[in-house]
Design a protein around this motif. Sequence first.
Motif, short mmCIF file in Angstrom:
data_model
loop_
_atom_site.label_atom_id
_atom_site.label_comp_id
_atom_site.label_asym_id
_atom_site.label_seq_id
_atom_site.Cartn_x
_atom_site.Cartn_y
_atom_site.Cartn_z
N ALA A 24 -14.30 -1.96 2.63
CA ALA A 24 -13.75 -0.70 2.14
C ALA A 24 -14.64 -0.24 0.91
CB ALA A 24 -12.16 -0.66 1.70
N VAL A 78 -8.74 8.75 4.80
CA VAL A 78 -9.68 8.03 5.82
C VAL A 78 -9.15 8.43 7.43
CG1 VAL A 78 -10.46 5.87 6.58
CG2 VAL A 78 -10.29 6.47 4.16
N PHE A 79 -7.88 8.13 7.47
CA PHE A 79 -7.07 8.51 8.87
C PHE A 79 -7.60 9.90 9.46
CE2 PHE A 79 -4.30 4.56 8.06
CZ PHE A 79 -5.32 3.72 8.61
N ALA A 108 -8.58 3.71 -0.84
CA ALA A 108 -8.02 2.67 0.25
C ALA A 108 -8.21 1.21 -0.42
CB ALA A 108 -8.55 2.95 1.56
N ALA A 155 -3.02 4.87 -3.16
CA ALA A 155 -3.43 4.34 -2.05
C ALA A 155 -3.08 4.68 -0.64
CB ALA A 155 -3.02 2.60 -2.01
N THR A 156 -1.82 5.31 -0.44
CA THR A 156 -1.37 5.87 0.58
C THR A 156 -2.11 7.16 1.03
OG1 THR A 156 0.94 5.18 0.31
CG2 THR A 156 0.68 6.98 1.82
N LEU A 207 -6.00 -1.63 -1.37
CA LEU A 207 -5.98 -3.04 -0.79
C LEU A 207 -6.26 -4.19 -1.77
CD1 LEU A 207 -8.47 -2.44 2.44
CD2 LEU A 207 -5.83 -3.06 2.46
N PHE A 260 -5.69 6.16 2.37
CA PHE A 260 -5.53 5.78 3.84
C PHE A 260 -5.41 7.11 4.71
CE2 PHE A 260 -5.33 1.42 2.34
CZ PHE A 260 -5.98 0.61 3.20
N VAL A 291 0.74 -1.18 -0.02
CA VAL A 291 0.06 -0.02 0.05
C VAL A 291 0.76 1.17 -0.05
CG1 VAL A 291 -1.60 1.43 1.36
CG2 VAL A 291 -2.00 -1.14 1.00
#
Length: 297
Positions: free
Chosen positions: A217, A38-39, A279, A31-32, A283, A35, A25
């Motif tokens: 997801a 989302v975080f 994300a 993708a990073t 995944l 995420f 990822v």
Amino acid sequence: MTTLTASPAPVAAAPGALRRVVRSVLRSRMATFGFALVFLHIALALLAPVLTPFNPTANDGLVPLENPGGVHLLGTDALGRDILARTLFGGQYALAISFSATAIAVVLGSTIAGIAAFKGGIVDDVISRFLDSVLAVPAILSMLVIVTVFGSGPWVIILAVVVVYTGGVTRIVRAAAMDVMPRDYITAAKARGEGMFSILVREVFPNVLDIILVEFAMRASWVVLLISSLSFLGFGANPPTPDWGLMVAENRNLMAVVPWATLSPILALATLIVGLNLAADGLAKSFGVDRMKEVLG
């Protein structure tokens, strides 16, 4: 004499798979970024009471339609409520409802899928035909019927999401479980006399965990948008709940006066959905594009 060779488990179930997924990822910028979005939303939602001193559901004597600046970074809405506070606490509502509903749908759908794949025969046929009838009804229509019958509120929305999305999860996870069932380690578990749920929990689900995580997801992004859509249409959260869809509905006619009252929840909703989609894509690629395409069609 024929020698049985144990079929290798998918990468997702191997030791150290989590580290490989994380590295995969992190190698993907998109993708990073997904995420990270989302975080960031999760962090803002958890820190909402610290980041703003204002009550998101009451005006507390504030001035209505106040311009951004000063203590109100995004201004106030027509009822004098702080827009930033409502946006931040709206993230709490969106994440709590969507993630809870999605988790229940994924767990329930995976369980039904495992039972269908394990039993096969008439049990699998009955479950499959029932899923066909459920999936034939548009998601938004099913949710509107449930909300109309049972009323609005968080638990009703969660129920509606579970009813709508469990079928889709079941179909996808069943396809992956059917690919696992003929493996030698499943046959060995049956020969040892293990029960159905023991085999599902210890042998089947760990080897389709990649599919389950991607499903979570993907479905979560759809659920976030669907819940906000219901609120926008007046079938979701009840006022004065700080819900993004409800905020857009309440302030859409005041765009010329307080644009941030509408733009703020729209941007929050858009960035969360983009983050979840990126994300999910990250995944899927980290678990193996070929396997995901094979199962997801």
